[in-house]
Write a protein that holds these residues in place. Structure first.
Motif, PDB file in Angstrom:
ATOM      1  N   MET C   1       0.691  -1.118  -0.001  1.00 34.05           N
ATOM      2  CA  MET C   1      -0.036   0.041   0.051  1.00 34.05           C
ATOM      3  C   MET C   1       0.843   1.202   0.067  1.00 34.05           C
ATOM      4  N   ASN C   2       0.743   2.181  -0.867  1.00 30.20           N
ATOM      5  CA  ASN C   2       1.381   3.435  -0.901  1.00 30.20           C
ATOM      6  C   ASN C   2       0.966   4.470   0.137  1.00 30.20           C
ATOM      7  N   GLU C   3       1.842   5.342   0.482  1.00 28.93           N
ATOM      8  CA  GLU C   3       2.069   6.087   1.510  1.00 28.93           C
ATOM      9  C   GLU C   3       0.758   6.675   1.581  1.00 28.93           C
ATOM     10  N   GLU C   4      -0.033   7.286   0.549  1.00 30.98           N
ATOM     11  CA  GLU C   4      -1.232   8.249   0.548  1.00 30.98           C
ATOM     12  C   GLU C   4      -2.386   7.254   0.888  1.00 30.98           C
ATOM     13  N   ARG C   5      -2.195   6.044   0.597  1.00 32.13           N
ATOM     14  CA  ARG C   5      -3.478   5.290   0.969  1.00 32.13           C
ATOM     15  C   ARG C   5      -3.366   5.063   2.464  1.00 32.13           C
ATOM     16  N   LYS C   6      -2.101   4.727   2.956  1.00 34.17           N
ATOM     17  CA  LYS C   6      -2.056   4.711   4.412  1.00 34.17           C
ATOM     18  C   LYS C   6      -2.426   5.854   5.116  1.00 34.17           C
ATOM     19  N   LYS C   7      -2.325   6.942   4.553  1.00 30.07           N
ATOM     20  CA  LYS C   7      -2.758   8.122   5.473  1.00 30.07           C
ATOM     21  C   LYS C   7      -4.252   8.296   5.220  1.00 30.07           C
ATOM     22  N   SER C   8      -4.792   7.886   4.164  1.00 30.46           N
ATOM     23  CA  SER C   8      -5.990   8.210   3.934  1.00 30.46           C
ATOM     24  C   SER C   8      -6.935   7.137   4.530  1.00 30.46           C
ATOM     25  N   LEU C   9      -6.413   6.113   4.749  1.00 34.36           N
ATOM     26  CA  LEU C   9      -6.983   4.797   5.675  1.00 34.36           C
ATOM     27  C   LEU C   9      -6.888   5.555   7.188  1.00 34.36           C
ATOM     28  N   GLN C  10      -5.841   6.059   7.490  1.00 28.77           N
ATOM     29  CA  GLN C  10      -6.164   6.666   9.075  1.00 28.77           C
ATOM     30  C   GLN C  10      -6.798   7.631   9.252  1.00 28.77           C
ATOM     31  N   SER C  11      -7.078   8.664   8.204  1.00 25.05           N
ATOM     32  CA  SER C  11      -8.185   9.628   8.373  1.00 25.05           C
ATOM     33  C   SER C  11      -9.407   8.877   8.360  1.00 25.05           C
ATOM     34  N   LEU C  12      -9.517   8.011   7.530  1.00 27.73           N
ATOM     35  CA  LEU C  12     -11.178   7.199   7.624  1.00 27.73           C
ATOM     36  C   LEU C  12     -11.148   6.663   8.767  1.00 27.73           C
ATOM     37  N   LYS C  13     -10.243   5.872   9.425  1.00 29.47           N
ATOM     38  CA  LYS C  13     -10.593   5.494  10.787  1.00 29.47           C
ATOM     39  C   LYS C  13     -10.518   6.490  11.950  1.00 29.47           C
ATOM     40  N   THR C  14      -9.967   7.561  11.647  1.00 26.18           N
ATOM     41  CA  THR C  14     -10.158   8.518  12.722  1.00 26.18           C
ATOM     42  C   THR C  14     -11.534   9.214  12.567  1.00 26.18           C
ATOM     43  N   ALA C  15     -12.070   9.456  11.439  1.00 27.18           N
ATOM     44  CA  ALA C  15     -13.400   9.760  11.183  1.00 27.18           C
ATOM     45  C   ALA C  15     -14.384   9.005  11.544  1.00 27.18           C
ATOM     46  N   ARG C  16     -14.307   7.739  11.502  1.00 26.31           N
ATOM     47  CA  ARG C  16     -15.268   6.577  11.989  1.00 26.31           C
ATOM     48  C   ARG C  16     -15.284   6.784  13.504  1.00 26.31           C
ATOM     49  N   GLY C  17     -14.231   6.969  14.138  1.00 21.40           N
ATOM     50  CA  GLY C  17     -14.395   7.060  15.776  1.00 21.40           C
ATOM     51  C   GLY C  17     -15.026   8.399  15.967  1.00 21.40           C
ATOM     52  N   GLN C  18     -14.858   9.283  15.184  1.00 21.16           N
ATOM     53  CA  GLN C  18     -15.531  10.507  15.557  1.00 21.16           C
ATOM     54  C   GLN C  18     -16.995  10.358  15.354  1.00 21.16           C
ATOM     55  N   ILE C  19     -17.315   9.741  14.390  1.00 23.82           N
ATOM     56  CA  ILE C  19     -18.814   9.561  14.262  1.00 23.82           C
ATOM     57  C   ILE C  19     -19.338   8.758  15.204  1.00 23.82           C
ATOM     58  N   ASP C  20     -18.718   7.649  15.688  1.00 19.62           N
ATOM     59  CA  ASP C  20     -19.097   6.812  16.729  1.00 19.62           C
ATOM     60  C   ASP C  20     -19.330   8.084  17.937  1.00 19.62           C
ATOM     61  N   GLY C  21     -18.610   8.965  18.119  1.00 14.99           N
ATOM     62  CA  GLY C  21     -18.631  10.020  19.362  1.00 14.99           C
ATOM     63  C   GLY C  21     -19.786  10.734  18.957  1.00 14.99           C
ATOM     64  N   ILE C  22     -20.293  11.092  17.972  1.00 16.65           N
ATOM     65  CA  ILE C  22     -21.385  11.907  17.474  1.00 16.65           C
ATOM     66  C   ILE C  22     -22.619  11.358  17.682  1.00 16.65           C
ATOM     67  N   VAL C  23     -22.564  10.093  17.302  1.00 20.38           N
ATOM     68  CA  VAL C  23     -24.088   9.118  17.394  1.00 20.38           C
ATOM     69  C   VAL C  23     -24.286   9.179  18.984  1.00 20.38           C
ATOM     70  N   LYS C  24     -23.117   8.876  19.775  1.00 18.65           N
ATOM     71  CA  LYS C  24     -23.364   8.918  21.266  1.00 18.65           C
ATOM     72  C   LYS C  24     -23.821  10.418  21.596  1.00 18.65           C
ATOM     73  N   MET C  25     -23.176  11.375  21.190  1.00 23.41           N
ATOM     74  CA  MET C  25     -23.509  12.846  21.565  1.00 23.41           C
ATOM     75  C   MET C  25     -25.109  12.933  21.294  1.00 23.41           C
ATOM     76  N   ILE C  26     -25.570  12.543  20.115  1.00 18.68           N
ATOM     77  CA  ILE C  26     -27.142  12.881  19.858  1.00 18.68           C
ATOM     78  C   ILE C  26     -27.895  11.766  20.850  1.00 18.68           C
ATOM     79  N   GLU C  27     -27.543  10.568  20.981  1.00 14.48           N
ATOM     80  CA  GLU C  27     -28.434   9.845  21.924  1.00 14.48           C
ATOM     81  C   GLU C  27     -28.335  10.531  23.162  1.00 14.48           C
ATOM     82  N   ASP C  28     -27.462  10.951  23.604  1.00 12.99           N
ATOM     83  CA  ASP C  28     -27.318  11.789  25.030  1.00 12.99           C
ATOM     84  C   ASP C  28     -27.956  13.213  25.141  1.00 12.99           C
ATOM     85  N   GLU C  29     -28.600  13.491  23.697  1.00 13.62           N
ATOM     86  CA  GLU C  29     -29.259  14.733  23.844  1.00 13.62           C
ATOM     87  C   GLU C  29     -28.526  15.997  24.025  1.00 13.62           C
TER      88      GLU C  29
END
Lengths: 88, 88, 88, 88
Positions: C1-29
């Motif tokens: 896997m080239n360097e850009e794909r590795k960094k892209s993957l990392q950004s996507l995983k961070t975004a996924r973690g953030q969205i988990d957090g946002i889902v919880k924020m909405i559930e917690d009103e």
């Protein structure tokens, strides 16, 4: 005219001047990336002009509608613009 | 001038005409949401103008650079524009 | 896997973690503007992930297609993505 | 939970599922443009989620603040988000 409208007008006039310059750049067969950079700069000015119009709209028209009990229609109108503005 | 540059020029001239109209709308104290809608329409024209410039840049300059073994610099240049263009 | 794909993957995983957090924020009103700010931060991560994918596509696939004389189709493909990406 | 928050939550959960898929696409070394298209689709979902949060914020919190005479601070807060959201 309120302060935000004055600033918005100024941004629009600057954008218009920039676009005059970009038209000339294309007519003069200038380098693509220089043209593209100038277009992006004009887009930033239009975005700023729009945010200023939206701000004074919220501060004046929406606040007024809200006090008169008719804010729902105003909010639908703003949401329609935001949906489009976030796509430009 | 290639086809994309001609179309880009046309979009820019239309945008310039629209912005003239928006300036007049603000001077005439027209309704905020009508102004905002027109600004968004001009942003769409500038975006189209930019996409056309980028397209012919890829088709001509980048393809040429690529054949001459110097495409890396061109690609960095495009990426810098895209990063900005996606924020406008 | 080239360097850009590795960094892209990392950004996507961070975004996924953030969205988990946002889902919880909405559930917690939680407060709207805090939720909105987090969504905007995730959008920035997805945009970055996309720019990285586009960059390595230009550097590898397009450059390759160009040397093999088939770059036009690749460029049409990129332009279609850019048009959509600039609207998000 | 109001209707807009429910729909926003749904969009976020769909985006999260899509991002799971994109992570797998990159790990499986799939074609760049297919990955890019999926990222753009996820960005659209986040944008929609954000618009829904903004809408119910205007309908509930801002309308309430307006009736209580404290809408100015709320509007500054929204403008700060819009400025960022229009750049993503």
């Amino acid at each position: 005219m309120n302060e935000e409208r004055k600033k918005s007008l100024q941004s629009l006039k600057t954008a218009r001047g920039q676009i005059d310059g970009i038209v000339k750049m294309i007519e003069d067969e200038r380098y693509c990336m220089d043209i593209s950079n100038q277009i992006v700069a004009s887009q930033a000015l239009l975005k700023r002009a729009n945010l200023l119009i939206l701000k004074q709209h919220l501060n004046h028209c929406v606040t007024q509608a809200c006090l008169n009990g008719g804010s729902e229609e105003k909010i639908d109108e703003i949401m329609a613009i935001l949906e489009k503005a976030m796509s430009k």
